[in-house]
Design an enzyme around this catalytic site. Structure first.
Site, PDB file in Angstrom:
ATOM      1  N   CYS A 114       0.814  -1.222   0.000  1.00 55.42           N
ATOM      2  CA  CYS A 114       0.000   0.000   0.000  1.00 55.42           C
ATOM      3  C   CYS A 114       0.844   1.267   0.000  1.00 55.42           C
ATOM      4  O   CYS A 114       0.403   2.320  -0.442  1.00 55.42           O
ATOM      5  CB  CYS A 114      -0.927  -0.014   1.205  1.00 55.42           C
ATOM      6  SG  CYS A 114      -1.964  -1.469   1.206  1.00 55.42           S
ATOM      7  N   HIS A 259      -3.804   6.879   1.112  1.00 57.19           N
ATOM      8  CA  HIS A 259      -4.027   5.557   0.519  1.00 57.19           C
ATOM      9  C   HIS A 259      -5.447   5.133   0.884  1.00 57.19           C
ATOM     10  O   HIS A 259      -5.860   5.252   2.040  1.00 57.19           O
ATOM     11  CB  HIS A 259      -2.998   4.566   1.068  1.00 57.19           C
ATOM     12  CG  HIS A 259      -3.420   3.136   0.899  1.00 57.19           C
ATOM     13  ND1 HIS A 259      -3.797   2.618  -0.327  1.00 57.19           N
ATOM     14  CD2 HIS A 259      -3.568   2.126   1.798  1.00 57.19           C
ATOM     15  CE1 HIS A 259      -4.144   1.346  -0.162  1.00 57.19           C
ATOM     16  NE2 HIS A 259      -4.015   1.027   1.108  1.00 57.19           N
ATOM     17  N   ASN A 289     -10.050  -0.927  -2.261  1.00 52.86           N
ATOM     18  CA  ASN A 289      -8.637  -0.717  -1.922  1.00 52.86           C
ATOM     19  C   ASN A 289      -7.781  -1.336  -3.024  1.00 52.86           C
ATOM     20  O   ASN A 289      -7.699  -2.559  -3.125  1.00 52.86           O
ATOM     21  CB  ASN A 289      -8.373  -1.366  -0.556  1.00 52.86           C
ATOM     22  CG  ASN A 289      -6.933  -1.275  -0.107  1.00 52.86           C
ATOM     23  OD1 ASN A 289      -6.019  -1.086  -0.921  1.00 52.86           O
ATOM     24  ND2 ASN A 289      -6.708  -1.432   1.184  1.00 52.86           N
TER      25      ASN A 289
HETATM   26  O1  UT7 Z   1      -4.567  -1.335   2.655  1.00 49.68           O
HETATM   27  C1  UT7 Z   1      -3.667  -2.012   3.454  1.00 49.68           C
HETATM   28  C2  UT7 Z   1      -3.971  -1.959   4.852  1.00 49.68           C
HETATM   29  N1  UT7 Z   1      -5.214  -2.552   5.178  1.00 49.68           N
HETATM   30  C3  UT7 Z   1      -6.023  -1.942   6.011  1.00 49.68           C
HETATM   31  O2  UT7 Z   1      -5.745  -0.833   6.389  1.00 49.68           O
HETATM   32  C4  UT7 Z   1      -7.245  -2.660   6.512  1.00 49.68           C
HETATM   33  C5  UT7 Z   1      -7.411  -2.407   7.994  1.00 49.68           C
HETATM   34  N2  UT7 Z   1      -8.471  -3.165   8.607  1.00 49.68           N
HETATM   35  C6  UT7 Z   1      -9.777  -2.986   8.278  1.00 49.68           C
HETATM   36  O3  UT7 Z   1     -10.090  -2.215   7.393  1.00 49.68           O
HETATM   37  C7  UT7 Z   1     -10.819  -3.706   9.095  1.00 49.68           C
HETATM   38  O4  UT7 Z   1     -10.193  -4.407  10.141  1.00 49.68           O
HETATM   39  C8  UT7 Z   1     -11.699  -4.696   8.267  1.00 49.68           C
HETATM   40  C9  UT7 Z   1     -12.643  -3.916   7.355  1.00 49.68           C
HETATM   41  C10 UT7 Z   1     -10.836  -5.625   7.470  1.00 49.68           C
HETATM   42  C11 UT7 Z   1     -12.551  -5.543   9.207  1.00 49.68           C
HETATM   43  O5  UT7 Z   1     -13.370  -4.707   9.981  1.00 49.68           O
HETATM   44  P1  UT7 Z   1     -13.451  -4.916  11.557  1.00 49.68           P
HETATM   45  O6  UT7 Z   1     -14.430  -3.944  12.062  1.00 49.68           O
HETATM   46  O7  UT7 Z   1     -12.047  -4.843  12.094  1.00 49.68           O
HETATM   47  O8  UT7 Z   1     -14.062  -6.370  11.675  1.00 49.68           O
HETATM   48  P2  UT7 Z   1     -13.457  -7.670  12.390  1.00 49.68           P
HETATM   49  O9  UT7 Z   1     -12.342  -8.237  11.598  1.00 49.68           O
HETATM   50  O10 UT7 Z   1     -13.215  -7.334  13.846  1.00 49.68           O
HETATM   51  O11 UT7 Z   1     -14.679  -8.654  12.318  1.00 49.68           O
HETATM   52  C12 UT7 Z   1     -15.934  -8.354  12.989  1.00 49.68           C
HETATM   53  C13 UT7 Z   1     -16.939  -9.406  12.603  1.00 49.68           C
HETATM   54  C14 UT7 Z   1     -16.431 -10.837  12.763  1.00 49.68           C
HETATM   55  O12 UT7 Z   1     -17.510 -11.637  13.205  1.00 49.68           O
HETATM   56  P3  UT7 Z   1     -17.676 -12.007  14.768  1.00 49.68           P
HETATM   57  O13 UT7 Z   1     -16.418 -12.771  15.128  1.00 49.68           O
HETATM   58  O14 UT7 Z   1     -17.783 -10.702  15.482  1.00 49.68           O
HETATM   59  O15 UT7 Z   1     -18.909 -12.835  14.768  1.00 49.68           O
HETATM   60  C15 UT7 Z   1     -16.070 -11.253  11.343  1.00 49.68           C
HETATM   61  O16 UT7 Z   1     -16.166 -12.653  11.132  1.00 49.68           O
HETATM   62  O17 UT7 Z   1     -17.288  -9.274  11.218  1.00 49.68           O
HETATM   63  C16 UT7 Z   1     -17.126 -10.544  10.544  1.00 49.68           C
HETATM   64  N3  UT7 Z   1     -16.734 -10.285   9.175  1.00 49.68           N
HETATM   65  C17 UT7 Z   1     -17.622 -10.115   8.175  1.00 49.68           C
HETATM   66  N4  UT7 Z   1     -18.966 -10.149   8.167  1.00 49.68           N
HETATM   67  C18 UT7 Z   1     -19.569  -9.915   6.991  1.00 49.68           C
HETATM   68  C19 UT7 Z   1     -15.478 -10.139   8.662  1.00 49.68           C
HETATM   69  N5  UT7 Z   1     -15.548  -9.872   7.357  1.00 49.68           N
HETATM   70  C20 UT7 Z   1     -16.868  -9.852   7.034  1.00 49.68           C
HETATM   71  C21 UT7 Z   1     -17.556  -9.619   5.832  1.00 49.68           C
HETATM   72  N6  UT7 Z   1     -18.903  -9.660   5.854  1.00 49.68           N
HETATM   73  N7  UT7 Z   1     -16.931  -9.333   4.674  1.00 49.68           N
END
Ligand code: UT7
Length: 332
Positions: A114, A259, A289
């Site tokens: 990135c 980014h 992204n």
């Molecule tokens: O560009 C390079 C750098 N990358 C980044 O900067 C990305 C940084 N991270 C993020 O943008 C976020 O962490 C994400 C968008 C990837 C994830 O969001 P989050 O709010 O951190 O969600 P999480 O990983 O804590 O997951 C929360 C819940 C989980 O379910 P439970 O365990 O709470 O039941 C996941 O299984 O959301 C679930 N989940 C989804 N649900 C529906 C994870 N992905 C999805 C999905 N659709 N696509």
């Protein structure tokens, strides 16, 4: 003092629009979750029978050259940022050189994810300042859709990453130009966001055909929470570093082009730094992204929308796999 200046910007995104509803029909996800957690409404995926990283890069490069009033023949060197090259090797820089019909000019590939475009811009900036080259093509291009993990395990990355290409042309100038670049990394976190294979650290016994189809090949593994937490800290740090180096304050920023990692990250930075809506450019809603391509695509669009005018101070900032993070401050 010799400076470098961006004299042209271009971008190309594939035609196929992938909506959140379409993704929800093939992965265990839904529009509400994606919009709420990432801000993404749609993204572009290539037709892999037609598009390659290099030919998308060539389209973006031609747009940048045309806007600069230059032709392919003016390019003396290529710096190509991608983590999704067309081949394992050689890099996509040489393929772009071939696509543009250029004979024997140097082509350098960078794999800084990135932060790749800012790293590439910084490298090109040094070559211009030393007088080694007069016209450098700097590109960020990615095809992530062909390796997206469509299982539930991969849904946190499948909904984010997407395809596209952006390009910038750098030339010398007696006034700035690129005011400064700052590049950082912290390899302790390499495995927080990575693709394990194909990697040379895998022993020969594990390279059998049945294992090539295993779960690690081309599968992005991301500890989203951890990446998010580091991202918001490092983004702000590196923006402040750029401002301090140039004796500027956040009021001096005409436009921040971050980014496009996650709209929530951009909004968090905007809020914490008390920047106005006009000071921050986001297009992740439409393109997702696109890793190394996201900043040049966003700059190219912002420029076309009249949001980057002469004398404006443009700040670029990025954070991603590595971890790596970087910023560039530019007097337009
Ligand atoms: O560009 C390079 C750098 N990358 C980044 O900067 C990305 C940084 N991270 C993020 O943008 C976020 O962490 C994400 C968008 C990837 C994830 O969001 P989050 O709010 O951190 O969600 P999480 O990983 O804590 O997951 C929360 C819940 C989980 O379910 P439970 O365990 O709470 O039941 C996941 O299984 O959301 C679930 N989940 C989804 N649900 C529906 C994870 N992905 C999805 C999905 N659709 N696509």
């Amino acid at each position: 003092m010799r400076y470098s200046k961006i004299v042209g910007l271009g971008h190309h995104v594939p035609e196929t629009v992938i909506t959140n509803d379409y993704l929800s029909s093939i992965i265990d996800t839904n529009n509400e979750w994606i919009v709420e957690r990432t801000g993404i409404q749609e993204r572009r995926w290539v037709d892999p029978t037609k598009d390659t990283v290099a030919n998308m890069a060539a389209k973006a490069s031609r747009m940048a050259l045309e806007r600069a009033g230059l032709t392919e023949k003016d390019v003396e060197f290529i710096v190509f940022a991608t983590i999704t090259p067309d081949y394992f090797f050689p890099g996509s820089g040489v393929l772009l050189q071939r696509e543009l019909g250029l004979e024997s000019i140097g082509a350098l590939d960078l794999r800084n994810a990135c932060s790749g475009f800012i790293y590439a811009l910084s490298v090109a900036d040094q070559f211009i300042k030393t007088g080694m080259y007069k016209t450098i093509l700097v590109v960020g291009a990615e095809i992530q859709s062909t390796a997206i993990d469509l299982s539930t395990r991969g849904r946190n990355t499948a909904v984010i990453f997407a395809d596209g290409a952006g390009a910038a042309i750098l030339q010398p100038s007696d006034k700035p130009g690129i005011l400064s670049t700052h590049l950082h990394s912290d390899g302790r976190f390499a495995e927080e966001l990575y693709v394990r294979d194909p990697g040379s650290s895998r022993p020969r016994e594990e390279r059998q055909p049945e294992q090539i189809n295993d779960t690690t090949h081309y599968k992005v593994v991301m500890n989203g929470n951890q990446v998010f937490k580091h991202a918001v800290v490092r983004f702000m740090e590196v923006i402040k570093e750029a401002l301090a180096t140039n004796n500027m304050t956040k009021e001096d920023i005409s436009l921040l082009v971050p980014h496009q990692a996650n709209l929530r990250i951009s909004q968090y930075i905007q809020e914490k730094m008390a920047l106005t809506n006009d000071q921050v450019y986001n297009n992740i809603m439409r393109y997702g992204n696109t890793t190394a391509a996201s900043i040049p695509i966003a700059m190219s669009e912002a420029w076309a929308e009249g949001k980057m005018k002469e004398n404006d101070v443009i700040c670029l900032a990025a954070f991603g796999s590595g971890f790596t993070w970087a910023s560039a401050l530019i007097r337009w």
